[in-house]
Scaffold this active site. Structure first.
Site, PDB file in Angstrom:
ATOM      1  N   ASP A 169      19.153  -7.199  24.327  1.00 22.39           N
ATOM      2  CA  ASP A 169      19.967  -8.416  24.160  1.00 22.39           C
ATOM      3  C   ASP A 169      21.431  -8.179  24.499  1.00 22.39           C
ATOM      4  OD1 ASP A 169      19.935  -6.695  21.865  1.00 22.39           O
ATOM      5  OD2 ASP A 169      21.038  -8.221  20.752  1.00 22.39           O
ATOM      6  N   LYS A 226      18.311 -12.126  15.905  1.00 26.56           N
ATOM      7  CA  LYS A 226      19.170 -11.018  15.483  1.00 26.56           C
ATOM      8  C   LYS A 226      20.614 -11.487  15.379  1.00 26.56           C
ATOM      9  CE  LYS A 226      21.640  -7.670  17.851  1.00 26.56           C
ATOM     10  NZ  LYS A 226      21.822  -6.596  18.828  1.00 26.56           N
ATOM     11  N   GLU A 286      25.848  -3.318  10.610  1.00 27.87           N
ATOM     12  CA  GLU A 286      25.988  -1.960  11.160  1.00 27.87           C
ATOM     13  C   GLU A 286      27.265  -1.288  10.656  1.00 27.87           C
ATOM     14  OE1 GLU A 286      25.925  -1.453  15.462  1.00 27.87           O
ATOM     15  OE2 GLU A 286      26.282   0.709  15.260  1.00 27.87           O
ATOM     16  N   SER A 295      14.516  -0.432  16.291  1.00 29.27           N
ATOM     17  CA  SER A 295      14.911  -1.586  17.105  1.00 29.27           C
ATOM     18  C   SER A 295      16.061  -1.075  17.961  1.00 29.27           C
ATOM     19  CB  SER A 295      15.354  -2.746  16.211  1.00 29.27           C
ATOM     20  OG  SER A 295      15.857  -3.800  17.009  1.00 29.27           O
ATOM     21  N   TYR A 353      28.395  -5.471  21.309  1.00 28.21           N
ATOM     22  CA  TYR A 353      27.116  -5.725  21.939  1.00 28.21           C
ATOM     23  C   TYR A 353      27.195  -6.918  22.871  1.00 28.21           C
ATOM     24  CZ  TYR A 353      22.589  -3.635  21.996  1.00 28.21           C
ATOM     25  OH  TYR A 353      21.500  -2.903  22.384  1.00 28.21           O
TER      26      TYR A 353
HETATM   27  P1  13P Z   1      21.664   0.426  19.742  1.00 31.08           P
HETATM   28  O1  13P Z   1      20.275   0.907  19.473  1.00 31.08           O
HETATM   29  O2  13P Z   1      22.122   0.643  21.146  1.00 31.08           O
HETATM   30  O3  13P Z   1      22.641   0.881  18.716  1.00 31.08           O
HETATM   31  O4  13P Z   1      21.655  -1.159  19.619  1.00 31.08           O
HETATM   32  C1  13P Z   1      20.712  -1.855  18.970  1.00 31.08           C
HETATM   33  C2  13P Z   1      21.221  -3.220  18.710  1.00 31.08           C
HETATM   34  O5  13P Z   1      20.521  -4.178  18.914  1.00 31.08           O
HETATM   35  C3  13P Z   1      22.579  -3.370  18.178  1.00 31.08           C
HETATM   36  O6  13P Z   1      22.805  -4.698  17.808  1.00 31.08           O
END
Ligand code: 13P
Length: 366
Positions: free
Chosen positions: A36, A149, A192, A304, A366
């Site tokens: 994504d 997400k 995160e 994920s 992201y």
């Molecule tokens: P990473 O696995 O690259 O950290 O990213 C996963 C993700 O969807 C972050 O929002």
């Protein structure tokens, strides 16, 4: 008018549907491919392999991922898409959403609109995207997406995360989760804690526990149905700039499972870790150690991953048509290794071409 102060907003059928989707996403031996990346983040990945960031190149790359052999679904239960990708088709005109469904892979969608500064804090942020979210979720559900997400970011420094950042990010995640569930999408709740910093494993664990406490209080306040949610946390690791001895996989696993045990209710359907800049092999080895950890583990604990599933694929592809097959083989290999790790059966020896190259990006967006 409701006769109780608890206004039920989800009917029993909706609850059962949400729980079923969450359960299918966490089928033993399977995890999620996070594909994504926003236009600019995908652009950075393409730039690394000297491919121009055009809509068609992004489409080609996603086609490479989704047209991988059907056996991909043995280890991949769902794929998180970016809005642009939900409308794209392969070279034969088949919509990507249809390709995934035909493989038995559940399409999901990133619905947040990215991080923005949180005034009154020291360089902390919150995540935007609540405006019009219900309508967008309804539309994605109609198109065939079944989960969503939303990523929030917390930073470890001497003064952060602040109370305000933890409170605000937990609340926005809970609002998002409640809206998704009303639309029949299983929300992946992603708070995160970034790996940036020089902190040790213990500090990472304490902060992760504190952040999760805020998140589950807010989800309870918003009456979110936990059986129809997934948590996407960071693993508990030492900071990227930590100069002491690197914690072993068992130490990472113990700190991670202990933090989850202390803060995540057993009703939560599953935990799907982000890779957070770990090298591909580390992300697999850590997931395996987590699934072998002798502490109580009442939820599915799987992956994920974005970067840790795609680094080898991008490297093998390099933008060349003749390398598509080789790139897809890398994806199958990474998916298989992580699928084994998700049940504690990874015994090593399956590294991709990216090996243990660091995938860390400072202050990752992201
Ligand atoms: P990473 O696995 O690259 O950290 O990213 C996963 C993700 O969807 C972050 O929002």
């Amino acid at each position: 008018m409701s006769t109780s102060r608890f206004a039920e907003y989800l009917c029993p059928d909706k609850l059962a549907e949400l729980a079923d989707i969450a359960k299918r996403l966490t089928t033993p031996g399977k995890g999620i491919l996070a594909a994504d990346e926003s236009v600019s983040t995908c652009g950075k990945r393409l730039q690394d392999i000297n491919v121009e960031n055009t809509e068609d190149n992004r489409r080609k790359y996603r086609e490479l991922l989704f047209s991988t052999d059907d056996s991909l679904s043995q280890n991949i239960s769902g794929v998180i898409l970016f809005d642009e990708t939900t409308k794209q088709k392969d070279k034969n005109g088949t919509p990507f959403l249809q390709i995934l469904e035909q493989k038995g892979i559940i399409p999901g969608i990133k619905v947040d609109k990215g991080v923005v500064p949180l005034a009154g804090t020291i360089n902390e942020c919150t995540t935007t995207g609540l405006d019009g979210l219900k309508e967008r979720c309804d539309e994605y559900k109609r198109m065939g997406c079944h989960f969503a997400k939303w990523r929030c970011v917390l930073k470890i420094t001497q003064y952060t995360p602040s109370y305000l950042a933890m409170l605000e990010n937990a609340n926005v995640l809970a609002r998002y989760a409640s809206i998704c569930q009303q639309a029949g999408l299983v929300p992946i709740v992603e708070p995160e804690v970034l790996p940036d910093g020089t902190h040790d494993l213990g500090m990472s664990q304490r902060v992760t526990e504190e952040v999760l406490a805020f998140v589950y209080k807010a989800l309870a306040d918003h009456h979110v149905y936990l059986e129809g949610t997934l948590l996407k946390p960071n693993m508990v690791t030492a900071g990227q700039g930590y100069t002491g001895a690197k914690p072993s996989p068992d130490q990472v696993a113990t700190a991670t499972v202990q933090a989850l045990n202390r803060r995540v209710p057993p009703a939560v359907a599953g935990v799907v870790f982000l890779s957070g800049g770990q090298g591909e092999e580390s992300a697999t080895v850590h997931l395996n150690a987590i699934n072998k950890c002798p502490l109580r583990r009442p939820w599915a604990l799987t992956f994920s991953y974005g970067r840790a599933l795609q680094a080898s694929v991008l490297l093998a592809w390099g933008g060349k048509d003749e390398s598509i097959k080789a790139a897809q083989e890398q994806l199958l290999k990474r998916a298989k290794a992580n699928g084994l790790a998700s049940v504690g059966e990874y015994t090593g020896g399956m590294a991709g071409v990216a090996g243990e190259t660091s995938l860390f990006v400072a202050n990752h967006a992201y």
